[in-house]
Motif scaffolding. Sequence first.
Motif, PDB file in Angstrom:
ATOM      1  N   VAL A  46       0.849  -1.206   0.000  1.00 52.29           N
ATOM      2  CA  VAL A  46       0.000   0.000   0.000  1.00 52.29           C
ATOM      3  C   VAL A  46       0.873   1.241   0.000  1.00 52.29           C
ATOM      4  CG1 VAL A  46      -1.649   1.340   1.362  1.00 52.29           C
ATOM      5  CG2 VAL A  46      -1.972  -1.129   1.082  1.00 52.29           C
ATOM      6  N   LYS A  47       1.921   1.223   0.799  1.00 57.45           N
ATOM      7  CA  LYS A  47       2.830   2.351   0.879  1.00 57.45           C
ATOM      8  C   LYS A  47       3.491   2.625  -0.470  1.00 57.45           C
ATOM      9  CE  LYS A  47       6.970   3.937   3.335  1.00 57.45           C
ATOM     10  NZ  LYS A  47       8.000   3.577   4.368  1.00 57.45           N
ATOM     11  N   LYS A  48       3.960   1.568  -1.145  1.00 56.19           N
ATOM     12  CA  LYS A  48       4.610   1.718  -2.441  1.00 56.19           C
ATOM     13  C   LYS A  48       3.599   2.221  -3.476  1.00 56.19           C
ATOM     14  CE  LYS A  48       7.706  -0.860  -4.163  1.00 56.19           C
ATOM     15  NZ  LYS A  48       8.810   0.100  -4.165  1.00 56.19           N
ATOM     16  N   ASN A  49       2.404   1.685  -3.430  1.00 57.93           N
ATOM     17  CA  ASN A  49       1.392   2.105  -4.389  1.00 57.93           C
ATOM     18  C   ASN A  49       1.047   3.584  -4.235  1.00 57.93           C
ATOM     19  OD1 ASN A  49      -0.738   1.327  -6.428  1.00 57.93           O
ATOM     20  ND2 ASN A  49      -2.058   2.084  -4.790  1.00 57.93           N
ATOM     21  N   ASN A  50       0.919   4.031  -2.992  1.00 61.50           N
ATOM     22  CA  ASN A  50       0.608   5.450  -2.746  1.00 61.50           C
ATOM     23  C   ASN A  50       1.751   6.349  -3.181  1.00 61.50           C
ATOM     24  OD1 ASN A  50      -1.889   4.793  -1.649  1.00 61.50           O
ATOM     25  ND2 ASN A  50      -1.133   4.750   0.469  1.00 61.50           N
ATOM     26  N   ALA A  51       2.997   5.866  -3.016  1.00 57.41           N
ATOM     27  CA  ALA A  51       4.156   6.686  -3.407  1.00 57.41           C
ATOM     28  C   ALA A  51       4.265   6.838  -4.904  1.00 57.41           C
ATOM     29  CB  ALA A  51       5.419   6.041  -2.844  1.00 57.41           C
ATOM     30  N   GLN A  52       3.709   5.863  -5.649  1.00 57.46           N
ATOM     31  CA  GLN A  52       3.819   5.905  -7.102  1.00 57.46           C
ATOM     32  C   GLN A  52       2.715   6.710  -7.760  1.00 57.46           C
ATOM     33  OE1 GLN A  52       3.931   1.726  -8.029  1.00 57.46           O
ATOM     34  NE2 GLN A  52       6.081   1.511  -7.435  1.00 57.46           N
ATOM     35  N   LYS A  53       1.717   7.126  -6.993  1.00 55.24           N
ATOM     36  CA  LYS A  53       0.606   7.901  -7.566  1.00 55.24           C
ATOM     37  C   LYS A  53       1.017   9.333  -7.868  1.00 55.24           C
ATOM     38  CE  LYS A  53      -3.149   5.251  -5.441  1.00 55.24           C
ATOM     39  NZ  LYS A  53      -4.280   5.291  -4.484  1.00 55.24           N
TER      40      LYS A  53
END
Length: 260
Positions: free
Chosen positions: A253-260
């Motif tokens: 989730v953390k990685k996904n949010n950082a890539q947005k």
Amino acid sequence: MQKYPSNEERTQKYLENFNREKTLKYLIDKQDVVIFDIGANIGSTALEFKQWWPKSQIHCFEPQTECLTDLNKVKDQYPLGEIIINNKALGKEANGNAIFYTHDISSGLSGFNKINPSSLDSIELAKLSHLSNAQQESYLKSINNVRNVQLMRLDDYIHKHNIVHIDLLKIDTQGHEPEVIEGLGEALSNVDVIVSELMLYDYYERTLSFFDLEKLLIPAGFKLYDISHIAKNPMNGRTDWVDVIYVNERLRVKKNNAQK
């Protein structure tokens, strides 16, 4: 998003872009990585991790004293405190006198489970029927040597050393992996990525399944991310063991949010 005409082309593109190193570095994209190497043996994996993350701190656990010379040579290549060696085993209960099995054929096969002399999957044991009685007896005497080792819980070690987060937990303990995970207790939620060997064949008296890991990992928020290695048996075609990567969904989730 690129589309591929077939699954084969999709897989080929994966093979061009990823291997275990690239997958783990994609998941753990920082330098000051905290790694626990459970079943460190002679230090080959610790050395590999150091090449991938030069600034990492690695806590190695290896109960076999005969491995310590080579393991210390790896440690001495790096600044003090970057590789920490613990001549202990890990499990779900502390035990100062735990029974451990070693085998003359390789230190990498030793652990808390006996080699199964009646194995139907072992290529080496299958060769015994073609040997003389004396040769068979000699081989069987070279395996399942009993010794006692010190066993500790991993959460006790973590609390003692004030470790609040583990980026990568690697476990290679010849079928003892569930007990190592159980020894983390509530600290399991503070781990990001787990790389574990999973023994499926009957080379040892105990075999494992994905359920043995997932009954512990899924409730703690982990999901299977990758099967990074598959060891196939050329004698009977089965899968003997796999290396699996589980990832804490918190990290995804953390990685996904950082890539947005």
